[in-house]
Design an enzyme around this catalytic site. Structure first.
Site, mmCIF file in Angstrom:
data_model
loop_
_atom_site.group_PDB
_atom_site.id
_atom_site.type_symbol
_atom_site.label_atom_id
_atom_site.label_comp_id
_atom_site.label_asym_id
_atom_site.label_seq_id
_atom_site.Cartn_x
_atom_site.Cartn_y
_atom_site.Cartn_z
ATOM 1 N N ARG A 164 0.837 -1.212 0.000
ATOM 2 C CA ARG A 164 0.000 0.000 0.000
ATOM 3 C C ARG A 164 0.872 1.263 0.000
ATOM 4 O O ARG A 164 0.589 2.230 0.697
ATOM 5 C CB ARG A 164 -0.933 0.035 1.212
ATOM 6 N N SER A 236 -10.551 -0.411 3.685
ATOM 7 C CA SER A 236 -9.743 -0.575 4.902
ATOM 8 C C SER A 236 -9.290 0.786 5.405
ATOM 9 O O SER A 236 -8.660 1.531 4.660
ATOM 10 C CB SER A 236 -8.502 -1.409 4.614
ATOM 11 N N GLU A 332 -4.567 3.854 6.669
ATOM 12 C CA GLU A 332 -4.373 3.610 5.242
ATOM 13 C C GLU A 332 -4.979 4.767 4.453
ATOM 14 O O GLU A 332 -4.519 5.133 3.383
ATOM 15 C CB GLU A 332 -5.050 2.285 4.857
HETATM 16 N N1 EPU Z 1 -10.767 -10.667 10.523
HETATM 17 C C1 EPU Z 1 -11.336 -10.563 11.775
HETATM 18 N N2 EPU Z 1 -12.397 -9.740 11.922
HETATM 19 C C2 EPU Z 1 -12.944 -9.046 10.898
HETATM 20 C C3 EPU Z 1 -12.393 -9.172 9.627
HETATM 21 C C4 EPU Z 1 -11.288 -9.988 9.461
HETATM 22 O O1 EPU Z 1 -10.879 -11.178 12.725
HETATM 23 O O2 EPU Z 1 -13.891 -8.310 11.136
HETATM 24 C C5 EPU Z 1 -9.580 -11.518 10.356
HETATM 25 C C6 EPU Z 1 -9.915 -12.876 9.827
HETATM 26 O O3 EPU Z 1 -9.144 -13.791 10.525
HETATM 27 C C7 EPU Z 1 -9.469 -12.849 8.386
HETATM 28 C C8 EPU Z 1 -8.338 -11.848 8.433
HETATM 29 O O4 EPU Z 1 -8.704 -10.913 9.439
HETATM 30 O O5 EPU Z 1 -9.013 -14.098 8.003
HETATM 31 C C9 EPU Z 1 -8.152 -11.127 7.119
HETATM 32 O O6 EPU Z 1 -9.360 -10.474 6.742
HETATM 33 P P1 EPU Z 1 -9.703 -10.132 5.210
HETATM 34 O O7 EPU Z 1 -9.502 -11.321 4.394
HETATM 35 O O8 EPU Z 1 -11.014 -9.462 5.168
HETATM 36 O O9 EPU Z 1 -8.544 -9.154 4.790
HETATM 37 P P2 EPU Z 1 -7.888 -7.885 5.510
HETATM 38 O O10 EPU Z 1 -6.484 -8.236 5.833
HETATM 39 O O11 EPU Z 1 -8.722 -7.384 6.619
HETATM 40 C C10 EPU Z 1 -6.924 -6.938 3.271
HETATM 41 C C11 EPU Z 1 -6.909 -5.628 2.550
HETATM 42 C C12 EPU Z 1 -8.218 -5.402 1.798
HETATM 43 C C13 EPU Z 1 -8.400 -6.533 0.816
HETATM 44 C C14 EPU Z 1 -8.398 -7.859 1.601
HETATM 45 C C15 EPU Z 1 -8.488 -9.061 0.694
HETATM 46 C C16 EPU Z 1 -5.411 -4.152 3.786
HETATM 47 C C17 EPU Z 1 -5.313 -2.998 4.709
HETATM 48 N N3 EPU Z 1 -6.660 -4.541 3.482
HETATM 49 O O12 EPU Z 1 -7.898 -6.842 4.299
HETATM 50 O O13 EPU Z 1 -8.106 -4.201 1.066
HETATM 51 O O14 EPU Z 1 -9.595 -6.396 0.089
HETATM 52 O O15 EPU Z 1 -7.182 -7.986 2.358
HETATM 53 O O16 EPU Z 1 -7.280 -9.236 0.027
HETATM 54 O O17 EPU Z 1 -4.408 -4.682 3.342
HETATM 55 C C18 EPU Z 1 -8.522 -1.859 1.122
HETATM 56 O O18 EPU Z 1 -7.310 -1.704 1.040
HETATM 57 O O19 EPU Z 1 -9.323 -0.876 1.174
HETATM 58 C C19 EPU Z 1 -9.064 -3.201 1.201
HETATM 59 C C20 EPU Z 1 -10.353 -3.439 1.381
#
Ligand code: EPU
Length: 336
Positions: A164, A236, A332
């Site tokens: 990012r 995010s 972010e």
């Molecule tokens: N999780 C929780 N609670 C929640 C949501 C998630 O505990 O409410 C945990 C779960 O264990 C899950 C893990 O967090 O397995 C990862 O969650 P998720 O797959 O939703 O991905 P993220 O790491 O929260 C990142 C990006 C997103 C992108 C997704 C999918 C960043 C800051 N965010 O989110 O990007 O869509 O992965 O690849 O890197 C964005 O940048 O605006 C964005 C939405």
């Protein structure tokens, strides 16, 4: 050249958080010639640059000039049996570009379906999702110097992409305006990437098409992330923190269920959403401000929240995470 500046207009429809602040001056730009003229006429002015307005939290009225990049056009520069080089104007909507690629059966951006924002904004924070980052398909971009109006081409190395992150958020912050981006895309047989957990589980076929991958990403995103047309948000709000191996080991002892992903140089990336969720913020709401009920990383505006209220909630979360986990979350989203 006649430049049509608007005065004292609301930016509400120009930011996906739907924050109602005013800009003293505003202009939408459809060509690089107009952009150059606007910059020349407004040297020294405070400038707010808008693409899709999807990574931005506005906290007060803006006293300067808002420039919204609205140039359009998708051009195939060259094509052979293996792939294609595509040049896209910065003002094109990112997801519309992804749909265009799917129709042409050009591969590489299918995992990045439904990311809000414009093509020109994509390199600035090296957008990424479901195991793919923009940098993997990026060839170069053209950007106009805010000071001189000259256009410079930046290749991939010069963009210094990171998680990012890019040079446009660091040493060149607020110095250039991206006007177009070139991509290298593949032709069938495509290299499919479903390594990211939820994705491979949801796809039955062993060799899915890029259209299937995109459709699945769209389904996952739509289920988890609020649609900014209905509930204001900026995706995010925080970056996922990257920890050193010692800090991670200590944390994992305390929280054995903490999800984690290996990152560069032996470091470990952990989901900020998990930390925020653990602290009980998921689904939290105060007035029109809140934490989304399906994704703890996403802050939302249910209607008439102010940017200051959302910023306050973000700070509250940041403080609590620091207090509990000794991790200082980074925003972010850009806060203005
Ligand atoms: N999780 C929780 N609670 C929640 C949501 C998630 O505990 O409410 C945990 C779960 O264990 C899950 C893990 O967090 O397995 C990862 O969650 P998720 O797959 O939703 O991905 P993220 O790491 O929260 C990142 C990006 C997103 C992108 C997704 C999918 C960043 C800051 N965010 O989110 O990007 O869509 O992965 O690849 O890197 C964005 O940048 O605006 C964005 C939405």
């Amino acid at each position: 050249m006649v430049l049509n500046f608007q005065k004292d207009i609301s930016l509400r429809t120009y930011n996906t958080f739907g924050i109602d602040v005013k800009s003293k001056k505003f202009i939408g730009i459809q060509s690089t010639d107009v952009l150059k003229a606007v910059l020349a006429e407004n040297q020294g002015a405070q400038v707010l640059l808008l693409g899709g307005g999807s990574n931005l939290l506005l906290t007060k009225d803006f006293d300067g000039l808002t420039i919204r990049i609205e140039n359009r056009g998708i051009e195939i520069l060259k094509e052979d049996e293996y792939g294609a080089r595509i040049k896209v104007a910065a003002g094109e909507n990112w997801h519309d570009f992804v749909l265009w690629c799917l129709k042409k059966d050009f591969g590489g951006v299918e995992n990045l379906a439904l990311i809000p924002g414009s093509v020109g904004a994509a390199p600035i924070q090296n957008i990424g999702a479901y195991g793919v980052e923009l940098s993997q398909v990026f060839e170069s971009c053209e950007a106009m110097s805010r000071e001189t109006g000259e256009i410079k081409t930046f290749n991939k190395t010069e963009c210094e992409f990171g998680y990012r992150n890019s040079i446009f958020k660091n040493t060149l912050k607020e110095q250039y305006i991206i006007t177009s981006v070139e991509f290298n895309l593949t032709k069938a047989p495509h290299q499919i990437n479903t390594s990211y957990g939820g994705l491979s589980e949801k796809i039955e076929s062993k060799s899915p098409s890029i259209q299937t991958v995109a459709q699945t990403v769209i389904e996952i995103r739509s289920a988890k992330l609020p649609d900014p047309r209905h509930i204001g948000n900026s995706g995010s709000f925080f970056k996922n923190p990257v920890l050193g191996s010692e800090q991670f080991a200590a944390l994992q002892q305390q929280y054995p269920n903490l999800p984690h992903y290996p990152d560069q140089k032996g470091k470990v990336k952990i989901p900020a959403a998990w930390l925020i969720d653990y602290l009980g913020f998921k689904g939290y709401r105060k007035n029109d401000t809140g934490v989304h009920q399906n994704q703890a990383l996403v802050l939302v505006n249910y209607g008439n929240a102010s940017g200051a209220e959302i910023k306050k909630l973000a700070q509250q979360i940041k403080d609590k995470v620091l207090e509990n986990f000794k991790i200082d979350l980074e925003f972010e989203v850009n806060i203005l």
